[in-house]
Design a protein around this motif. Structure first.
Motif, PDB file in Angstrom:
ATOM      1  N   LEU A 107       0.833  -1.203   0.000  1.00 54.45           N
ATOM      2  CA  LEU A 107       0.000   0.000   0.000  1.00 54.45           C
ATOM      3  C   LEU A 107       0.867   1.252   0.000  1.00 54.45           C
ATOM      4  N   GLY A 108       1.974   1.212   0.720  1.00 54.80           N
ATOM      5  CA  GLY A 108       2.896   2.352   0.722  1.00 54.80           C
ATOM      6  C   GLY A 108       3.454   2.623  -0.664  1.00 54.80           C
ATOM      7  N   TRP A 109       3.883   1.564  -1.342  1.00 58.41           N
ATOM      8  CA  TRP A 109       4.391   1.716  -2.701  1.00 58.41           C
ATOM      9  C   TRP A 109       3.298   2.217  -3.648  1.00 58.41           C
ATOM     10  N   LEU A 110       2.099   1.673  -3.507  1.00 57.40           N
ATOM     11  CA  LEU A 110       0.990   2.090  -4.353  1.00 57.40           C
ATOM     12  C   LEU A 110       0.669   3.562  -4.143  1.00 57.40           C
ATOM     13  N   MET A 111       0.687   4.004  -2.900  1.00 53.65           N
ATOM     14  CA  MET A 111       0.418   5.420  -2.614  1.00 53.65           C
ATOM     15  C   MET A 111       1.503   6.307  -3.224  1.00 53.65           C
ATOM     16  N   ALA A 112       2.745   5.857  -3.198  1.00 55.11           N
ATOM     17  CA  ALA A 112       3.841   6.636  -3.800  1.00 55.11           C
ATOM     18  C   ALA A 112       3.651   6.737  -5.314  1.00 55.11           C
ATOM     19  N   VAL A 113       3.295   5.641  -5.964  1.00 50.50           N
ATOM     20  CA  VAL A 113       3.081   5.653  -7.415  1.00 50.50           C
ATOM     21  C   VAL A 113       1.904   6.546  -7.774  1.00 50.50           C
ATOM     22  N   VAL A 114       0.814   6.449  -7.027  1.00 52.07           N
ATOM     23  CA  VAL A 114      -0.360   7.290  -7.296  1.00 52.07           C
ATOM     24  C   VAL A 114      -0.002   8.752  -7.078  1.00 52.07           C
TER      25      VAL A 114
END
Length: 128
Positions: A107-114
């Protein structure tokens, strides 16, 4: 008034749960090893020669002792089954904690990409 599940889940100190999960698993394994090593019934003492000439009340006591020994055996079996269940639940808890931690990292990585995509989109909209 009912409390929603999300509210309850937000109140759980997940950092503490994750930090203590290995200790819970180790405690369950120690309990399982202790229960499986302990004997189900203590060895019966040798009968004394004067026990054959004992009066009737002594026979009632002996039958009570046998009943208690049977009860102890049943309780020991139940304790062994319970400790096996506790060990299985602790293992499942450890797996769940590992999965939650993995999901948190994803989720942390996904939030960074978004966030990067949103910044790029904002840049393109303001530039053009």
């Amino acid at each position: 008034m009912a409390i929603g599940w999300m509210t309850v889940l937000k109140l759980v100190p997940w950092d503490d749960v994750i930090a203590n999960a290995p200790q819970v698993v180790e405690g369950a394994r120690k309990l399982w090893k202790t229960v499986t090593r302990s004997p189900a019934l203590p060895p019966e003492p040798a009968q004394a020669p004067e026990a054959a000439a004992a009066p009737a009340p002594e026979l009632a006591t002996r039958s009570e002792l046998q009943a208690l020994a049977a009860t102890v055996s049943v309780l020991h079996e139940q304790m062994a089954e319970s400790s096996a269940l506790i060990e299985a639940l602790a293992d499942q808890n450890a797996q769940l904690i590992r999965q939650i931690e993995s999901n948190r990292v994803r989720l942390g990585w996904l939030m960074a990409v978004v966030g990067l995509l949103a910044a790029a989109l904002l840049y393109l909209l303001l530039r053009g």
